[in-house]
Design a protein around this motif. Structure first.
Motif, PDB file in Angstrom:
ATOM      1  N   UNK A   8       0.672  -0.748  -0.318  1.00 54.76           N
ATOM      2  CA  UNK A   8      -0.070   0.394  -0.402  1.00 54.76           C
ATOM      3  C   UNK A   8       0.984   1.257   0.169  1.00 54.76           C
ATOM      4  N   UNK A   9       1.811   1.500   0.329  1.00 54.38           N
ATOM      5  CA  UNK A   9       2.987   2.242   0.510  1.00 54.38           C
ATOM      6  C   UNK A   9       3.765   1.968  -0.691  1.00 54.38           C
ATOM      7  N   UNK A  10       3.777   1.449  -1.142  1.00 55.45           N
ATOM      8  CA  UNK A  10       4.687   1.185  -2.357  1.00 55.45           C
ATOM      9  C   UNK A  10       3.432   1.913  -3.486  1.00 55.45           C
ATOM     10  N   UNK A  11       2.431   1.097  -3.462  1.00 58.89           N
ATOM     11  CA  UNK A  11       1.534   2.173  -4.508  1.00 58.89           C
ATOM     12  C   UNK A  11       1.058   3.857  -4.121  1.00 58.89           C
ATOM     13  N   UNK A  12       1.284   4.041  -2.950  1.00 54.81           N
ATOM     14  CA  UNK A  12       0.816   5.542  -3.096  1.00 54.81           C
ATOM     15  C   UNK A  12       1.620   6.201  -3.556  1.00 54.81           C
ATOM     16  N   UNK A  13       0.769   7.069  -4.386  1.00 53.69           N
ATOM     17  CA  UNK A  13       1.607   8.008  -5.214  1.00 53.69           C
ATOM     18  C   UNK A  13       1.722   9.283  -4.166  1.00 53.69           C
ATOM     19  N   UNK A  14       1.845   9.685  -3.089  1.00 56.64           N
ATOM     20  CA  UNK A  14       1.741  10.307  -1.631  1.00 56.64           C
ATOM     21  C   UNK A  14       3.916   9.993  -1.161  1.00 56.64           C
ATOM     22  N   UNK A  15       3.873   8.736  -1.652  1.00 54.26           N
ATOM     23  CA  UNK A  15       5.294   8.562  -1.240  1.00 54.26           C
ATOM     24  C   UNK A  15       6.546   8.179  -1.723  1.00 54.26           C
ATOM     25  N   UNK A  16       7.068   8.655  -1.027  1.00 54.27           N
ATOM     26  CA  UNK A  16       8.373   9.485  -2.589  1.00 54.27           C
ATOM     27  C   UNK A  16       8.797   8.334  -2.346  1.00 54.27           C
ATOM     28  N   UNK A  17       9.665   7.890  -3.932  1.00 54.35           N
ATOM     29  CA  UNK A  17      10.794   7.180  -3.974  1.00 54.35           C
ATOM     30  C   UNK A  17      12.086   6.187  -3.490  1.00 54.35           C
ATOM     31  N   UNK A  18      12.033   7.886  -2.478  1.00 53.86           N
ATOM     32  CA  UNK A  18      13.468   7.047  -1.134  1.00 53.86           C
ATOM     33  C   UNK A  18      12.689   7.038  -0.354  1.00 53.86           C
ATOM     34  N   UNK A  19      11.802   6.362  -0.440  1.00 51.71           N
ATOM     35  CA  UNK A  19      11.008   6.533   0.900  1.00 51.71           C
ATOM     36  C   UNK A  19      11.583   4.939   1.401  1.00 51.71           C
ATOM     37  N   UNK A  20      12.367   4.369   2.322  1.00 49.69           N
ATOM     38  CA  UNK A  20      12.606   2.804   2.204  1.00 49.69           C
ATOM     39  C   UNK A  20      12.076   2.181   2.757  1.00 49.69           C
ATOM     40  N   UNK A  21      11.282   1.150   2.047  1.00 43.80           N
ATOM     41  CA  UNK A  21      10.695  -0.140   2.842  1.00 43.80           C
ATOM     42  C   UNK A  21      11.570  -1.191   2.522  1.00 43.80           C
ATOM     43  N   UNK A  22      11.780  -1.947   4.343  1.00 42.23           N
ATOM     44  CA  UNK A  22      12.315  -2.911   3.420  1.00 42.23           C
ATOM     45  C   UNK A  22      11.405  -4.149   4.354  1.00 42.23           C
ATOM     46  N   UNK A  23      11.402  -5.218   3.903  1.00 41.21           N
ATOM     47  CA  UNK A  23       9.923  -6.650   3.641  1.00 41.21           C
ATOM     48  C   UNK A  23      10.780  -7.234   5.079  1.00 41.21           C
ATOM     49  N   UNK A  24      10.436  -7.950   5.588  1.00 40.96           N
ATOM     50  CA  UNK A  24      11.103  -9.314   6.748  1.00 40.96           C
ATOM     51  C   UNK A  24      10.463 -10.249   6.775  1.00 40.96           C
ATOM     52  N   UNK A  25       9.619 -10.622   6.364  1.00 37.45           N
ATOM     53  CA  UNK A  25       8.575 -11.519   6.045  1.00 37.45           C
ATOM     54  C   UNK A  25       9.921 -12.322   5.597  1.00 37.45           C
ATOM     55  N   UNK A  26      10.102 -13.203   6.018  1.00 32.26           N
ATOM     56  CA  UNK A  26      11.408 -13.875   5.251  1.00 32.26           C
ATOM     57  C   UNK A  26      10.804 -15.459   4.081  1.00 32.26           C
ATOM     58  N   UNK A  27       9.763 -15.625   4.441  1.00 36.24           N
ATOM     59  CA  UNK A  27       9.173 -17.101   3.771  1.00 36.24           C
ATOM     60  C   UNK A  27       8.959 -16.366   2.421  1.00 36.24           C
ATOM     61  N   UNK A  28       7.984 -15.394   2.179  1.00 38.73           N
ATOM     62  CA  UNK A  28       8.037 -14.416   0.876  1.00 38.73           C
ATOM     63  C   UNK A  28       8.768 -13.572  -0.263  1.00 38.73           C
TER      64      UNK A  28
END
Length: 292
Positions: free
Chosen positions: A171-191
């Motif tokens: 949702x944050x990735x698809x939110x146009x108000x969230x800039x591309x340089x906002x760091x999204x780090x995923x920690x769900x190992x299985x996926x």
């Protein structure tokens, strides 16, 4: 920060709780050689809550020294009150780091308003950027999408979040108000591989510490669309994680790090080491997946 894997660096300590600098820096060098895109110092797998306060500055300095600006360095400064976090920040404020990382307070569950008050106060106390570390299984408090978007508007030095909540990150990735340089780090190992397909290409986990070869191969495969090889590598990592969990996570993980050539205790000091027989099982698993 480039896309890629971010190890939550394990912290090797001696029997008195002192940092083993050579072992720590050797681990970081191996991660750099494998292609890590950043380093998390003193995260949850790095025993941040267990490290003696007098050692924290030493740990951060040791990482900064060996990384030498090649990738971003983020430093955990989690604690259970604004006052205690400010003390941690103040001790490390003059370091050349790329941001401090914070969980919510982890002794009591917190309301959304309390979390936002907490983050606002500590963000104002540092010249550095900050990142959120969503770890509800430990902290008892979930950082939600609405909380993140609100804090992004009100905290100018908030630059990212680590979470295992893939729906929230998408949702944050698809939110146009969230800039591309906002760091999204995923920690769900299985996926991890599914997250990559959704465009969440920065992944953080403590298992990277003992499986850098598999993470390196996985990311190279993902980059060329070879999802079969990527899935095989991820299966290796998850299988080893589950192997650890069945034999007690912390001592099994610590034994694996020792077998990989890194001296020290990588588990809290009250943990009983694994038996020689279990250590041999771990050695065989590390060899099977190509890490040893």
């Amino acid at each position: 920060m480039n896309s890629g894997f971010v190890p939550a660096l394990a912290t090797p300590l001696d029997e008195k709780g002192n940092l083993l600098v050579k072992s720590y820096q050797a681990q970081i060098i191996r991660q750099l050689e494998a292609g890590a895109s950043a380093m998390l110092v003193m995260g949850s797998m790095g025993q941040q809550a267990s490290i003696r306060p007098s050692e924290c500055l030493k740990v951060a300095k040791a990482a900064i020294e060996v990384v030498a600006g090649r990738v971003p360095v983020f430093v955990g400064a989690m604690d259970n009150s604004i006052a205690k976090v400010k003390e941690r920040i103040a001790e490390m404020e003059n370091l050349n780091i790329d941001g401090f990382v914070f969980t919510t307070p982890y002794y009591f569950a917190s309301s959304p308003d309390q979390v936002i008050n907490f983050v606002k106060a500590i963000a104002k106390s540092t010249r550095h950027n900050i990142l959120l570390y969503d770890l509800p299984g430990v902290t008892q408090t979930k950082i939600t999408y609405d909380m993140v978007t609100l804090m992004m508007k009100e905290i100018p030095n908030l630059i990212g979040i680590k979470s295992a909540d893939l729906q929230m990150l998408r949702k944050l990735k698809l939110n146009k108000d969230v800039t591309d340089d906002f760091i999204l780090m995923y920690s769900g190992l299985d996926t991890f591989d599914i997250a990559y397909k959704w465009g969440i290409e920065k992944n953080l986990d403590g298992m990277i510490d003992c499986t850098p070869a598999n993470f390196s191969r996985m990311y190279k495969a993902l980059a060329i669309g070879d999802y079969k090889t990527a899935a095989d590598c991820l299966d290796n990592i998850v299988t080893l994680r589950d192997f650890f969990l069945k034999r007690d996570l912390w001592p099994a993980f610590s034994a694996a790090m020792n077998l990989l050539g890194f001296e020290g205790n990588f588990a809290p000091d009250y943990v009983t080491p694994v038996s020689a027989a279990t250590a041999e099982e771990i050695r065989i698993e590390l060899q099977r997946i190509g890490e040893l």
